[in-house]
Design an enzyme around this catalytic site. Structure first.
Site, PDB file in Angstrom:
ATOM      1  N   TYR A  56      -9.253  22.639  14.659  1.00 45.07           N
ATOM      2  CA  TYR A  56     -10.237  22.314  13.632  1.00 45.07           C
ATOM      3  C   TYR A  56     -11.038  23.561  13.282  1.00 45.07           C
ATOM      4  O   TYR A  56     -11.907  24.001  14.048  1.00 45.07           O
ATOM      5  CB  TYR A  56     -11.177  21.212  14.103  1.00 45.07           C
ATOM      6  CG  TYR A  56     -10.508  19.899  14.432  1.00 45.07           C
ATOM      7  CD1 TYR A  56      -9.250  19.592  13.924  1.00 45.07           C
ATOM      8  CD2 TYR A  56     -11.128  18.972  15.255  1.00 45.07           C
ATOM      9  CE1 TYR A  56      -8.638  18.390  14.226  1.00 45.07           C
ATOM     10  CE2 TYR A  56     -10.519  17.762  15.553  1.00 45.07           C
ATOM     11  CZ  TYR A  56      -9.275  17.481  15.046  1.00 45.07           C
ATOM     12  OH  TYR A  56      -8.661  16.286  15.350  1.00 45.07           O
ATOM     13  N   LEU A 209     -11.927   4.502   9.390  1.00 47.53           N
ATOM     14  CA  LEU A 209     -12.281   4.298   7.975  1.00 47.53           C
ATOM     15  C   LEU A 209     -11.251   4.960   7.068  1.00 47.53           C
ATOM     16  O   LEU A 209     -11.494   5.126   5.863  1.00 47.53           O
ATOM     17  CB  LEU A 209     -13.680   4.840   7.686  1.00 47.53           C
ATOM     18  CG  LEU A 209     -14.828   4.145   8.421  1.00 47.53           C
ATOM     19  CD1 LEU A 209     -16.154   4.796   8.098  1.00 47.53           C
ATOM     20  CD2 LEU A 209     -14.854   2.657   8.094  1.00 47.53           C
TER      21      LEU A 209
END
Length: 334
Positions: A56, A209
């Site tokens: 990341y 989500l």
């Protein structure tokens, strides 16, 4: 804060974990100060599990977490648990180059992560994907050696299928599998979840989500920056996006009846799937974090669950969860 345990051998963690990937550019630009403030707010709310990966921002995310921990009150810092993925290879331009999970590489990745995070151990360490050229036994065996030496506390897996899970668990104790699991990503229910439950392995569910798709905050025609994952995700493209947003509107009607948000309903649904599942929420701001934490106050009864699944049936989403090249890297989809 409610707590759950990562399998029969793993640590006790908060019922919601904080996925920190989005704080390092994977969804476009992020505000560093707000990211750190969000981590602090999560720790203050009792969130203990911080999930990251050395890929990341090519170490940026680990350095960000290190700064957040260093500047947090000692009592909160001591409660934080780090979950780290390793092995993905990328070029300076962000190009994906494959995975390296050879034993020597595993130990090298870990050495860099320990340094960047500023910690003396990683709580849960896992390969980001299965390296097709390295038997999972060798990768897990190398992590087990790090456990023996105190550099790692527990072993995790990510996006692997039932056969790989069994082989890994036969090599060393596995705390959890990290895998995408949400109302519109229910593939793990077919074979993976039953295997995990048979073996006493928990789930840390990311994408609850679906990268914001079912948060209630994405709009039709919304543009995404070129460096935003969603600009290339099939579920956010053209007719797929409109189809998926129609599902969100059906879910919104249920949420409004309960006086909660769409995002809270979607997170609460994942929480309802079992005490062995810990959702990771990818909040990048304190506002979104606060909304996500509200899901912990929800109770979904049988009628609520039936209504939710009628509004968003399994396999109702349009589009795969990754582009074809990345889907091909998922052992969990084979």
């Amino acid at each position: 804060m409610q707590t759950r345990t990562l399998g029969t051998t793993g640590p006790q963690v908060s019922a919601l974990g904080l996925g920190c990937m989005g704080m390092s550019g994977m969804y476009g630009a992020a505000d560093r100060a707000e990211s750190i403030a969000t981590i602090h707010a999560a720790l203050e709310a009792g969130v203990t599990l911080l999930d990251t990966g050395d890929l990341y921002g090519m170490g940026h995310n680990e350095l960000l977490i290190a700064e957040a921990l260093r500047t947090a009150p000692a009592a909160l810092r001591e409660n934080a648990l780090t979950s780290v993925k390793f092995g993905a290879q990328r070029g300076p331009d962000g190009e994906w180059l494959g995975y390296d999970a050879r034993p020597a590489a595993v130990k090298t990745w870990a050495a860099y992560s320990l340094q960047r995070l500023g910690v003396d151990h990683i709580d849960v360490y896992r390969p980001a994907r299965l390296d097709p050229d390295v038997p999972i036994e060798e990768t897990v065996g190398a992590i087990a050696e790090l456990v023996e030496k105190g550099y790692v506390r527990h072993i995790g897996l990510s996006e692997v299928g039932a056969e790989t899970i069994r082989r890994a668990a036969a090599t060393a104790p596995i705390a959890d599998l990290q895998i995408e699991y949400s109302l519109i990503s229910r593939g793990p229910e077919r074979e993976i979840l039953p295997t995990l439950r048979e073996l006493g392995i928990a789930v840390t569910a990311y994408g609850v989500l679906s990268r914001g798709l079912i948060s209630g905050h994405v709009r039709a025609g919304q543009g995404f920056a070129a460096n935003d994952f969603r600009a290339h995700s099939p579920r956010f493209q053209g007719d797929n996006l409109q189809h998926n947003l129609n599902l969100v509107e059906a879910l919104r009607k249920i949420a409004e009846q309960k006086g909660v948000s769409v995002a809270q309903t979607a997170i609460a649904w994942v929480l309802s799937r079992g005490e062995d599942i810990v959702p990771l929420v990818g909040a990048r701001t304190r506002e979104r974090l606060g909304e996500a934490l509200g899901a912990l106050d929800m109770t979904l009864d049988a009628d609520d669950l039936a209504a939710i699944e009628a509004a968003v049936p399994a396999d109702a989403a349009a589009g795969e969860r990754y582009a074809p090249a990345q889907m091909a890297m998922l052992d969990s989809e084979r």
